[in-house]
Design an enzyme around this catalytic site. Sequence first.
Site, PDB file in Angstrom:
ATOM      1  N   SER A  13       0.827  -1.211   0.000  1.00 39.42           N
ATOM      2  CA  SER A  13       0.000   0.000   0.000  1.00 39.42           C
ATOM      3  C   SER A  13       0.858   1.257   0.000  1.00 39.42           C
ATOM      4  O   SER A  13       0.331   2.367   0.131  1.00 39.42           O
ATOM      5  CB  SER A  13      -0.918  -0.002   1.233  1.00 39.42           C
ATOM      6  OG  SER A  13      -0.150   0.017   2.434  1.00 39.42           O
ATOM      7  N   ALA A  34      15.739  -1.958  10.457  1.00 38.35           N
ATOM      8  CA  ALA A  34      15.097  -3.019   9.673  1.00 38.35           C
ATOM      9  C   ALA A  34      14.821  -4.201  10.590  1.00 38.35           C
ATOM     10  O   ALA A  34      15.694  -4.636  11.339  1.00 38.35           O
ATOM     11  CB  ALA A  34      15.999  -3.447   8.526  1.00 38.35           C
ATOM     12  N   HIS A  50      13.966  -3.048  -0.951  1.00 40.66           N
ATOM     13  CA  HIS A  50      13.815  -1.916  -0.031  1.00 40.66           C
ATOM     14  C   HIS A  50      15.130  -1.156   0.133  1.00 40.66           C
ATOM     15  O   HIS A  50      15.160   0.060   0.088  1.00 40.66           O
ATOM     16  CB  HIS A  50      13.323  -2.404   1.344  1.00 40.66           C
ATOM     17  CG  HIS A  50      11.828  -2.531   1.447  1.00 40.66           C
ATOM     18  ND1 HIS A  50      11.082  -1.827   2.356  1.00 40.66           N
ATOM     19  CD2 HIS A  50      10.952  -3.260   0.746  1.00 40.66           C
ATOM     20  CE1 HIS A  50       9.810  -2.125   2.213  1.00 40.66           C
ATOM     21  NE2 HIS A  50       9.698  -3.010   1.255  1.00 40.66           N
ATOM     22  N   ARG A  53      16.139   1.043  -2.807  1.00 35.95           N
ATOM     23  CA  ARG A  53      15.409   2.285  -2.999  1.00 35.95           C
ATOM     24  C   ARG A  53      15.952   3.414  -2.132  1.00 35.95           C
ATOM     25  O   ARG A  53      15.858   4.576  -2.491  1.00 35.95           O
ATOM     26  CB  ARG A  53      13.925   2.051  -2.689  1.00 35.95           C
ATOM     27  CG  ARG A  53      13.039   3.174  -3.189  1.00 35.95           C
ATOM     28  CD  ARG A  53      11.584   2.866  -2.949  1.00 35.95           C
ATOM     29  NE  ARG A  53      11.378   2.499  -1.567  1.00 35.95           N
ATOM     30  CZ  ARG A  53      10.405   1.699  -1.149  1.00 35.95           C
ATOM     31  NH1 ARG A  53       9.570   1.175  -2.023  1.00 35.95           N
ATOM     32  NH2 ARG A  53      10.266   1.418   0.121  1.00 35.95           N
TER      33      ARG A  53
END
Lengths: 168, 168, 168
Positions: A13, A34, A50, A53
Amino acid sequence: MTSLTFILGGARSGKSRHAEELIERLPAPWSYIATAEAYDAEMAERIGLHRARRGEGWQTLDAPHDLARTVAGLPPGRPVLVDCLTLWLTNRLLAEADLSAECAALVAALGAHDGPVVVVSNETGLGIVPDNALARRFRDAQGRLNQMVAARADTVIFMVAGLPMKVK
Amino acid sequence: MTSLTFILGGARSGKSRHAEELIERLPAPWSYIATAEAYDAEMAERIGLHRARRGEGWQTLDAPHDLARTVAGLPPGRPVLVDCLTLWLTNRLLAEADLSAECAALVAALGAHDGPVVVVSNETGLGIVPDNALARRFRDAQGRLNQMVAARADTVIFMVAGLPMKVK
Amino acid sequence: MTSLTFILGGARSGKSRHAEELIERLPAPWSYIATAEAYDAEMAERIGLHRARRGEGWQTLDAPHDLARTVAGLPPGRPVLVDCLTLWLTNRLLAEADLSAECAALVAALGAHDGPVVVVSNETGLGIVPDNALARRFRDAQGRLNQMVAARADTVIFMVAGLPMKVK
């Protein structure tokens, strides 16, 4: 200055991306805590995506289990993103921890950090009751933890298809 | 005075607690209509926790099946909390009732009570399509009933991590 | 005039009915692009119920697979309802398509239509992580597609028990 922002939403989402954007508005460096454990290839791939990015300015700390202590050890003033409570809770459930005590300690640590905190978590309670008892225990624990964090947070955001809806 | 408030949300989203707080703002006594059947230890524990949280002023009625008639039999002016439609619908589905007719009768009874009504229900349609046909039938029936109650309600609240979002 | 409205919600949340009402405020004729494949009796019944609810003024096109091209072939100015992305994505996943490329092409086609477009999709990411890998792949792909459409859309609506909540 301290503030607690809680980003809640479903799978895919846009929770992590929105959380990173909020932190990157603040002066670097930023801490990224993390909670994932790369126990299989699918999870290792997600962790890699992740990390790829995130750009310059991020310092990554791994805390799949010892999350409250990791938060408590941050330098004062440091903006921090905790991503995410759902993986941490899964790790602690599988480790047969005392979830009630650990969730209370975690929420206290999040509230006590001297600096901006953004916390990401999944909403998992809006489907059909799961068949197996472990999944039901997880869902209950996740719902309770989400309520505790939301009650403590200054800002609560529910993500819908990548868009933030402000709840508090 | 009559009014219908509908509290919708996921598992462990704080629905019952918020519903109780709304009713407790009104003058006691309050009626609590419980729809749970304690058919196993896990459910018995949940029922016990819910009862323990409610204090003085509450009169509890059990209506795992005959909910419309129990609502219709309340004294005029009495504030009532119905907790919850999801368990009632489960009980009626397993009893092989005519869900369409019973849901219509229930919504009519909720709307006809001479006094404030707060109704709690679960949103169960926001996960992956369930594997088994009974769960899909339940999910469809729950979604239809939630729409009927929401259409009739004066106020509709969607709970997110213990926080009420006003939808209507 | 062109505009893109995205209606997102759970099972039986009133998505299709709300989408039809939005289109029917515009001058007829209206195009309805159906993505369902009637591969079993349960699905055939659902398709029949949806068709029966639509009245005069609707022209139905079936596009269980070739959705982007069907959208691109609409006459200019024609209002169109695409119902829904979830069934289309399921069909393409089972056909082992390149979902990433096809989703990009679809979003481009939706944005390029010269006329009002209303698109319906399911939110499926708010339950417990599914047991099986195919369901997890679907859930991820659905979440990504929903984010892409929401980012492109002028208006995004999240349905709760038949009631529209405006997100964008």
